[in-house]
Design an enzyme around this catalytic site. Structure first.
Site, mmCIF file in Angstrom:
data_model
loop_
_atom_site.group_PDB
_atom_site.id
_atom_site.type_symbol
_atom_site.label_atom_id
_atom_site.label_comp_id
_atom_site.label_asym_id
_atom_site.label_seq_id
_atom_site.Cartn_x
_atom_site.Cartn_y
_atom_site.Cartn_z
ATOM 1 N N GLU A 62 0.839 -1.202 0.000
ATOM 2 C CA GLU A 62 0.000 0.000 0.000
ATOM 3 C C GLU A 62 0.875 1.254 0.000
ATOM 4 O O GLU A 62 0.476 2.299 -0.507
ATOM 5 C CB GLU A 62 -0.933 -0.019 1.217
ATOM 6 C CG GLU A 62 -2.211 0.770 1.006
ATOM 7 C CD GLU A 62 -3.267 0.484 2.062
ATOM 8 O OE1 GLU A 62 -4.075 -0.428 1.857
ATOM 9 O OE2 GLU A 62 -3.275 1.163 3.094
ATOM 10 N N HIS A 101 6.725 -27.146 1.894
ATOM 11 C CA HIS A 101 5.848 -28.194 1.369
ATOM 12 C C HIS A 101 4.743 -27.574 0.537
ATOM 13 O O HIS A 101 3.689 -28.176 0.346
ATOM 14 C CB HIS A 101 5.276 -29.011 2.531
ATOM 15 C CG HIS A 101 6.365 -29.602 3.369
ATOM 16 N ND1 HIS A 101 6.863 -30.863 3.166
ATOM 17 C CD2 HIS A 101 7.107 -29.055 4.368
ATOM 18 C CE1 HIS A 101 7.844 -31.094 4.030
ATOM 19 N NE2 HIS A 101 8.023 -30.004 4.758
ATOM 20 N N LYS A 115 -12.969 2.232 -2.982
ATOM 21 C CA LYS A 115 -14.117 2.604 -2.142
ATOM 22 C C LYS A 115 -15.174 3.331 -2.985
ATOM 23 O O LYS A 115 -16.360 3.067 -2.874
ATOM 24 C CB LYS A 115 -13.673 3.507 -0.982
ATOM 25 C CG LYS A 115 -12.849 2.784 0.091
ATOM 26 C CD LYS A 115 -12.484 3.716 1.241
ATOM 27 C CE LYS A 115 -11.512 3.067 2.210
ATOM 28 N NZ LYS A 115 -11.055 3.928 3.279
HETATM 29 O O1 PA5 Z 1 -3.404 1.997 5.631
HETATM 30 C C1 PA5 Z 1 -4.426 2.564 5.304
HETATM 31 O O2 PA5 Z 1 -4.502 3.789 5.262
HETATM 32 C C2 PA5 Z 1 -5.684 1.793 4.988
HETATM 33 O O3 PA5 Z 1 -5.440 0.442 4.803
HETATM 34 C C3 PA5 Z 1 -6.694 1.976 6.116
HETATM 35 O O4 PA5 Z 1 -6.136 1.521 7.312
HETATM 36 C C4 PA5 Z 1 -7.997 1.239 5.841
HETATM 37 O O5 PA5 Z 1 -8.540 1.645 4.614
HETATM 38 C C5 PA5 Z 1 -9.009 1.483 6.953
HETATM 39 O O6 PA5 Z 1 -9.225 2.839 7.096
HETATM 40 P P1 PA5 Z 1 -9.859 3.452 8.394
HETATM 41 O O7 PA5 Z 1 -8.972 3.189 9.540
HETATM 42 O O8 PA5 Z 1 -10.001 4.901 8.096
HETATM 43 O O9 PA5 Z 1 -11.197 2.785 8.587
#
Ligand code: PA5
Length: 526
Positions: free
Chosen positions: A318, A347, A452
């Site tokens: 990410e 394995h 989203k």
């Molecule tokens: O690392 C990130 O920014 C994302 O993976 C968020 O953690 C994830 O989308 C969840 O977001 P939030 O904590 O706002 O619900």
């Protein structure tokens, strides 16, 4: 591999019981020299980040996860106080929960239901699994980390009859993530059905003023803990997000923080060959040619670290998986990360690693201490299970090396809160330094936002289709007719996918006419 080469590429940091072996990355002779200026520039950028510069330019945000384990580093007293106040609040909540002075309707809390996703779940899950165990856990932890109804039912089945002693912690930095909101609504429904007031069993961890925060205030939840816009979701394990669940479980969160702080200190060193995060970043840079041409396989030889690869998958992919660089040029960057644990994976996919497509490098995690107590021998030569585990690690490393597959090894003495804190900090900084080497913003996630938005559009389309079928009820309509009547031309495939699923869920009242070929069938509402 000569002993000398190993010694020259083995960084041992005794005070941390930590070592990094990068001897099996096949660096060209001038690699370190050629990249030294870039690395120095990355160190300077990291200094500026830690001093509070806007290191996440797209979102115009500071990046402050390093301050969490050393509040004095934060650039202003307000932020310093926010960090220390939150930590105090965590300790105070945990003391009340453990002593039973904060309890559920049916008694002291014995279960914890964490509702969150992505960065608001992966860190807590990794740490809970790495450091927990049935003998020491102060609380049993469960998760809603998806909007899968069956997944939630399964968890609720495990909690049947126990919700009155279950503390729900809803974690969302933005406070508006659909999966988390849905999980919260489902949890609330389950508490209500059990005759319980959800608010009296719930804590929110979220940004001030977010939808979740507002709801928690309106409904008078037990506690609200802050999440700040200067901490990214995937670097929030050492913020309230990770610390509250860990402390409730009985994990020494001060050790986690101190481990991270100690690793921060050694990864701030500007002498590249003495800085394990810089060496990791440069190893990735070399192994993937600075463009993700090889995948990173994470192979810890320790069951407790099985979730580390999942945690790193998010942290790395990410952060680094970006379409454009900081100058706006399309670069499609990233490094794919996967893994599980050794020797189990020998394995499974290690066969391909050794002999198949050569598109990866491995990061082994070696843990020196086998177990708390002593081991028995399991064969006639006196070997223990730990001897085998270590043998399999070394054997796999050799077998890969023979075939020119590159590997790194991170060695820790044992899995404890201090070493887990170190590992988190090590990879956080390696990601930051590597991002600078490839000139990308590691701290935003436009791709996540795009997913989203797309889902929101699908739900809108579902609503439009539903309203049309309601109007036309009970007449069946083909997908093509629906597309035309609802002005959704060129969306036939999506219409089919939406309706086909609804037809398999009786509560929707959508039905499909019988036809051997579902795409030729008609749909109606009744
Ligand atoms: O690392 C990130 O920014 C994302 O993976 C968020 O953690 C994830 O989308 C969840 O977001 P939030 O904590 O706002 O619900």
């Amino acid at each position: 591999m000569s002993w000398n080469t190993f010694k020259q590429h083995y960084l041992s940091i005794n005070e941390l019981d930590f070592a990094l072996d990068y001897s099996r990355i096949r660096f060209s002779n001038d690699f370190f020299q050629a990249n030294e200026a870039k690395m120095q520039s990355a160190f300077n950028a990291m200094d500026a980040l830690e001093a509070g510069s806007i290191a996440n330019p797209d979102e115009e945000r500071q990046v402050g996860h390093y301050w969490l384990r050393n509040a004095e580093l934060a650039p202003d007293t307000e932020t310093q106080k926010a960090i220390t106040d939150a930590l105090e609040m965590i300790h105070s909540i945990v003391e009340k929960v453990h002593s039973g002075s904060c309890a559920g309707k049916n008694g002291a809390f014995k279960n914890l239901l964490i509702i969150g996703i992505g960065g608001s779940a992966l860190g807590p899950q990794f740490v809970a699994d790495a450091l927990g165990g049935p003998k020491n856990d102060r609380i049993n932890t469960f998760y809603f980390d998806n909007t899968d109804p069956d997944g939630m039912d399964r968890t609720l089945d495990r909690l049947e009859g126990q919700l009155g002693q279950t503390l729900s912690v809803v974690i969302s930095k933005s406070g508006g993530t659909a999966e988390t909101r849905n999980g919260m609504v489902e949890a609330k429904n389950a508490y209500t059905k059990a005759g319980l007031d959800f608010a009296k069993h719930a804590i929110a961890i979220t940004g001030e003023g977010s939808k979740l925060d507002t709801l928690a205030v309106e409904e008078n939840w037990l506690y609200r803990l802050p999440m700040w816009d200067w901490v990214g979701g995937r670097t929030s394990e050492l913020a309230t997000v990770g610390l509250l669940p860990a402390a409730l479980q009985g994990i020494q969160i001060d050790d986690l923080l101190n481990g991270a702080k100690a690793m921060d200190a050694v990864t701030r060193i500007k002498e590249t060959r003495k800085n394990p995060a810089a060496l990791l970043a440069l190893s990735w840079y070399h192994a993937t040619e600075g463009k993700g041409s090889k995948d990173m396989v994470i192979l810890p030889y320790k069951d407790r670290l099985v979730l580390f690869s999942k945690y790193l998958q998010q942290l790395i992919m990410e952060s680094l998986g970006k379409e454009t660089d900081l100058d706006g040029k399309v670069v499609n960057q990233g490094i794919a990360v996967y893994g599980n644990k050794g020797s189990t994976d020998q394995h499974a996919y290690v066969q391909q690693l050794r002999e198949g497509v050569h598109n990866f490098f491995v990061t082994f995690i070696e843990v020196l201490k086998d177990r708390k107590g002593d081991s028995i021998s399991v064969d006639d030569s006196g070997n223990s299970t730990g001897d085998y585990l270590h043998g399999f690690y070394l054997g796999t490393r050799e077998a890969l090396d023979e075939k020119d597959r590159e590997t790194l090894t991170v060695t820790i003495k044992e899995v404890n809160a201090h070493s887990i804190g170190q590992l988190i900090a090590l990879f956080e900084r390696a990601v930051g330094l590597y991002a600078h080497l490839i000139n990308i913003n590691a701290y935003h996630q436009p791709g996540v936002e795009a997913g989203k938005k797309a889902a929101t559009n699908i739900l809108k389309m579902k609503q439009t289709i539903y309203e049309l079928l309601e109007k036309e009820s009970p007449s069946p309509l083909s997908v093509e007719a629906i597309a035309e009547k609802a002005s959704l031309q060129n969306n036939e495939e999506l219409i089919f996918k939406i309706l086909y699923r609804l037809a398999h869920n009786s509560a929707s009242n959508i039905h499909i006419t019988s036809n051997n070929c579902p795409t030729e069938a008609e749909f109606y509402l009744q």
